[in-house]
Design a protein around this motif. Sequence first.
Motif, PDB file in Angstrom:
ATOM      1  N   ALA A 116       0.827  -1.206   0.000  1.00  0.00           N
ATOM      2  CA  ALA A 116       0.000   0.000   0.000  1.00  0.00           C
ATOM      3  C   ALA A 116       0.862   1.257   0.000  1.00  0.00           C
ATOM      4  CB  ALA A 116      -0.929  -0.002   1.218  1.00  0.00           C
ATOM      5  N   GLU A 117       1.922   1.267   0.810  1.00  0.00           N
ATOM      6  CA  GLU A 117       2.803   2.442   0.854  1.00  0.00           C
ATOM      7  C   GLU A 117       3.521   2.639  -0.473  1.00  0.00           C
ATOM      8  OE1 GLU A 117       3.077   4.809   2.935  1.00  0.00           O
ATOM      9  OE2 GLU A 117       1.954   4.018   4.655  1.00  0.00           O
ATOM     10  N   ALA A 122       3.848   6.723   0.845  1.00  0.00           N
ATOM     11  CA  ALA A 122       5.137   7.405   0.875  1.00  0.00           C
ATOM     12  C   ALA A 122       6.104   6.886  -0.170  1.00  0.00           C
ATOM     13  CB  ALA A 122       5.757   7.257   2.267  1.00  0.00           C
ATOM     14  N   GLY A 123       5.921   5.660  -0.641  1.00  0.00           N
ATOM     15  CA  GLY A 123       6.831   5.075  -1.623  1.00  0.00           C
ATOM     16  C   GLY A 123       6.354   5.187  -3.050  1.00  0.00           C
ATOM     17  N   GLN A 124       5.280   5.908  -3.275  1.00  0.00           N
ATOM     18  CA  GLN A 124       4.714   5.994  -4.623  1.00  0.00           C
ATOM     19  C   GLN A 124       5.757   6.545  -5.601  1.00  0.00           C
ATOM     20  OE1 GLN A 124       1.095   8.255  -4.763  1.00  0.00           O
ATOM     21  NE2 GLN A 124       0.388   7.319  -6.630  1.00  0.00           N
ATOM     22  N   GLY A 125       5.913   5.854  -6.716  1.00  0.00           N
ATOM     23  CA  GLY A 125       6.872   6.274  -7.725  1.00  0.00           C
ATOM     24  C   GLY A 125       8.196   5.560  -7.653  1.00  0.00           C
ATOM     25  N   SER A 126       8.421   4.788  -6.585  1.00  0.00           N
ATOM     26  CA  SER A 126       9.671   4.034  -6.459  1.00  0.00           C
ATOM     27  C   SER A 126       9.405   2.546  -6.623  1.00  0.00           C
ATOM     28  CB  SER A 126      10.311   4.276  -5.085  1.00  0.00           C
ATOM     29  OG  SER A 126      11.493   3.515  -4.955  1.00  0.00           O
ATOM     30  N   ARG A 127      10.329   1.829  -7.267  1.00  0.00           N
ATOM     31  CA  ARG A 127      10.182   0.395  -7.477  1.00  0.00           C
ATOM     32  C   ARG A 127      11.029  -0.427  -6.515  1.00  0.00           C
ATOM     33  NH1 ARG A 127       8.070  -1.608 -11.983  1.00  0.00           N
ATOM     34  NH2 ARG A 127       9.666  -3.247 -12.185  1.00  0.00           N
ATOM     35  N   HIS A 128      11.800   0.247  -5.649  1.00  0.00           N
ATOM     36  CA  HIS A 128      12.689  -0.452  -4.719  1.00  0.00           C
ATOM     37  C   HIS A 128      12.500   0.155  -3.324  1.00  0.00           C
ATOM     38  CE1 HIS A 128      14.497  -1.040  -8.704  1.00  0.00           C
ATOM     39  NE2 HIS A 128      14.857  -2.210  -8.237  1.00  0.00           N
ATOM     40  N   VAL A 129      11.594  -0.429  -2.561  1.00  0.00           N
ATOM     41  CA  VAL A 129      11.170   0.136  -1.287  1.00  0.00           C
ATOM     42  C   VAL A 129      11.270  -0.930  -0.196  1.00  0.00           C
ATOM     43  CG1 VAL A 129       9.289   1.252  -0.018  1.00  0.00           C
ATOM     44  CG2 VAL A 129       9.572   1.691  -2.472  1.00  0.00           C
ATOM     45  N   VAL A 130      11.830  -0.554   0.941  1.00  0.00           N
ATOM     46  CA  VAL A 130      11.803  -1.405   2.123  1.00  0.00           C
ATOM     47  C   VAL A 130      10.986  -0.680   3.184  1.00  0.00           C
ATOM     48  CG1 VAL A 130      13.155  -2.384   4.020  1.00  0.00           C
ATOM     49  CG2 VAL A 130      13.972  -2.593   1.664  1.00  0.00           C
ATOM     50  N   CYS A 131       9.923  -1.330   3.648  1.00  0.00           N
ATOM     51  CA  CYS A 131       9.078  -0.769   4.701  1.00  0.00           C
ATOM     52  C   CYS A 131       9.407  -1.450   6.024  1.00  0.00           C
ATOM     53  CB  CYS A 131       7.606  -0.972   4.377  1.00  0.00           C
ATOM     54  SG  CYS A 131       7.031  -0.008   2.965  1.00  0.00           S
ATOM     55  N   VAL A 132       9.577  -0.651   7.052  1.00  0.00           N
ATOM     56  CA  VAL A 132       9.859  -1.152   8.390  1.00  0.00           C
ATOM     57  C   VAL A 132       8.779  -0.621   9.323  1.00  0.00           C
ATOM     58  CG1 VAL A 132      11.511  -1.205  10.286  1.00  0.00           C
ATOM     59  CG2 VAL A 132      12.336  -1.203   7.928  1.00  0.00           C
ATOM     60  N   GLY A 140       8.115  -5.945   8.624  1.00  0.00           N
ATOM     61  CA  GLY A 140       8.644  -5.348   7.408  1.00  0.00           C
ATOM     62  C   GLY A 140       8.087  -5.937   6.142  1.00  0.00           C
ATOM     63  N   GLY A 141       8.350  -5.262   5.068  1.00  0.00           N
ATOM     64  CA  GLY A 141       7.981  -5.724   3.741  1.00  0.00           C
ATOM     65  C   GLY A 141       8.968  -5.174   2.733  1.00  0.00           C
ATOM     66  N   VAL A 142       9.242  -5.939   1.685  1.00  0.00           N
ATOM     67  CA  VAL A 142      10.222  -5.557   0.673  1.00  0.00           C
ATOM     68  C   VAL A 142       9.559  -5.558  -0.694  1.00  0.00           C
ATOM     69  CG1 VAL A 142      12.383  -6.189  -0.466  1.00  0.00           C
ATOM     70  CG2 VAL A 142      12.127  -6.531   2.001  1.00  0.00           C
ATOM     71  N   VAL A 143       9.686  -4.453  -1.399  1.00  0.00           N
ATOM     72  CA  VAL A 143       9.243  -4.362  -2.790  1.00  0.00           C
ATOM     73  C   VAL A 143      10.482  -4.096  -3.632  1.00  0.00           C
ATOM     74  CG1 VAL A 143       7.824  -3.133  -4.469  1.00  0.00           C
ATOM     75  CG2 VAL A 143       6.968  -3.495  -2.140  1.00  0.00           C
ATOM     76  N   MET A 144      10.822  -5.029  -4.510  1.00  0.00           N
ATOM     77  CA  MET A 144      11.973  -4.886  -5.391  1.00  0.00           C
ATOM     78  C   MET A 144      11.519  -5.079  -6.839  1.00  0.00           C
ATOM     79  SD  MET A 144      14.899  -4.181  -3.950  1.00  0.00           S
ATOM     80  CE  MET A 144      14.809  -3.467  -2.299  1.00  0.00           C
ATOM     81  N   ASP A 145      11.986  -4.179  -7.713  1.00  0.00           N
ATOM     82  CA  ASP A 145      11.559  -4.196  -9.117  1.00  0.00           C
ATOM     83  C   ASP A 145      10.036  -4.198  -9.226  1.00  0.00           C
ATOM     84  OD1 ASP A 145      14.105  -4.166 -10.348  1.00  0.00           O
ATOM     85  OD2 ASP A 145      14.339  -6.294  -9.883  1.00  0.00           O
ATOM     86  N   GLY A 146       9.397  -3.506  -8.287  1.00  0.00           N
ATOM     87  CA  GLY A 146       7.943  -3.355  -8.341  1.00  0.00           C
ATOM     88  C   GLY A 146       7.154  -4.560  -7.896  1.00  0.00           C
ATOM     89  N   ALA A 258      15.982   2.038  -2.796  1.00  0.00           N
ATOM     90  CA  ALA A 258      16.025   3.474  -3.057  1.00  0.00           C
ATOM     91  C   ALA A 258      15.382   4.258  -1.923  1.00  0.00           C
ATOM     92  CB  ALA A 258      15.310   3.779  -4.368  1.00  0.00           C
ATOM     93  N   LEU A 259      14.544   3.563  -1.134  1.00  0.00           N
ATOM     94  CA  LEU A 259      13.747   4.266  -0.134  1.00  0.00           C
ATOM     95  C   LEU A 259      13.410   3.336   1.019  1.00  0.00           C
ATOM     96  CD1 LEU A 259      11.849   6.657   0.747  1.00  0.00           C
ATOM     97  CD2 LEU A 259      10.079   5.590  -0.670  1.00  0.00           C
ATOM     98  N   PHE A 260      13.532   3.857   2.245  1.00  0.00           N
ATOM     99  CA  PHE A 260      12.989   3.209   3.426  1.00  0.00           C
ATOM    100  C   PHE A 260      11.743   3.973   3.858  1.00  0.00           C
ATOM    101  CE2 PHE A 260      17.470   1.871   4.009  1.00  0.00           C
ATOM    102  CZ  PHE A 260      17.277   0.509   4.208  1.00  0.00           C
ATOM    103  N   VAL A 261      10.681   3.242   4.148  1.00  0.00           N
ATOM    104  CA  VAL A 261       9.453   3.840   4.695  1.00  0.00           C
ATOM    105  C   VAL A 261       9.263   3.293   6.103  1.00  0.00           C
ATOM    106  CG1 VAL A 261       6.947   4.053   4.481  1.00  0.00           C
ATOM    107  CG2 VAL A 261       8.386   4.128   2.426  1.00  0.00           C
TER     108      VAL A 261
END
Length: 316
Positions: A116-117, A122-132, A140-146, A258-261
């Motif tokens: 969702a993030e 907060a991660g909208q527009g990024s394809r490489h996001v780690v949420c903590v 946590g959750g990891v989104v890599m290459d979308g 690219a981004l930590f949320v």
Amino acid sequence: MRTTIGVDIGGTKVAAGVVDPQGRVLDVVKHPTPFGDAEALADVVGAAVRELRGRGAGADTAAVGIGTAGFVDADRATIVLAANLGLADDPFKERVQRRVDLPVVVENDANAAAWAETRFGAGQGSRHVVCVTLGTGVGGGVVMDGEIQRGGFGAAAEFGHYRVVPYGRRCGCGNHGCWEQYASGRALVGEAHDLARTDPARAARLVDLAGGDITAIQGADITRAAVEGDPGALACFRAVGEWVGLGLADLAAILDPALFVIGGGVSDAGDILLGPVRDSFHRNVSGRATRRLADVRVARMGSAAGIVGAADLALR
């Protein structure tokens, strides 16, 4: 407009909502969570879905996504272990599907929130996001290459249980020194309790907010005092922020997002927490003199993240 229903199963309540393709929650219902009874829990989820479908917003529902704490298998069908719900090795997708006559997927709740993030927050527009998620523990959750990374068995991104202090504090998982023992809401409260015992004058405002009882100091008290500028409360956030930043530095070395949320109740303090987190992260990340550093942001989706993420993932 086709909508999806997202269900967020927590230890005390089941929240279900109708979500449109833009991630907007159109309608919500909540029911108490039964413990240790998969059939009863499936009944509650089924009743919530039917209730929403019987109202205007959910009439054209395409699928149901369920987010639950604990381990969910890679096929998004079986709850492998959810201690807070008293469930293990349960074919929960099948149970719910029989009750709602719609396609159903089951997700780990932190994966759902991370999605969702990434999609809408907060991660909208990024394809490489780690949420903590910094709550009672650390999730946590990891989104890599979308794409959500679930791992080979569906149990990836349990960040709270990688060990940062060999043979350190005992963790509820059975190990010692896990990150969540130093970087969670429970750790923040522990810092406040220690401060009140060892330096009562510095902790006077925290004790006052807790009604004079050191053991009654809670996270909300620490956040309130920190917002007021109380030095003791700010010291507690600096201590926890240091540990959070250290953990992010290790995750950056492994995953290179690219981004930590940062979400969860502890993140409600905003920059009071993020300032120390960023300082610690920048000081401790490997190759800091030459590499590009991930941004660190506070989550934006709030309590809706689990519902929205589960609903959107049900379409995938």
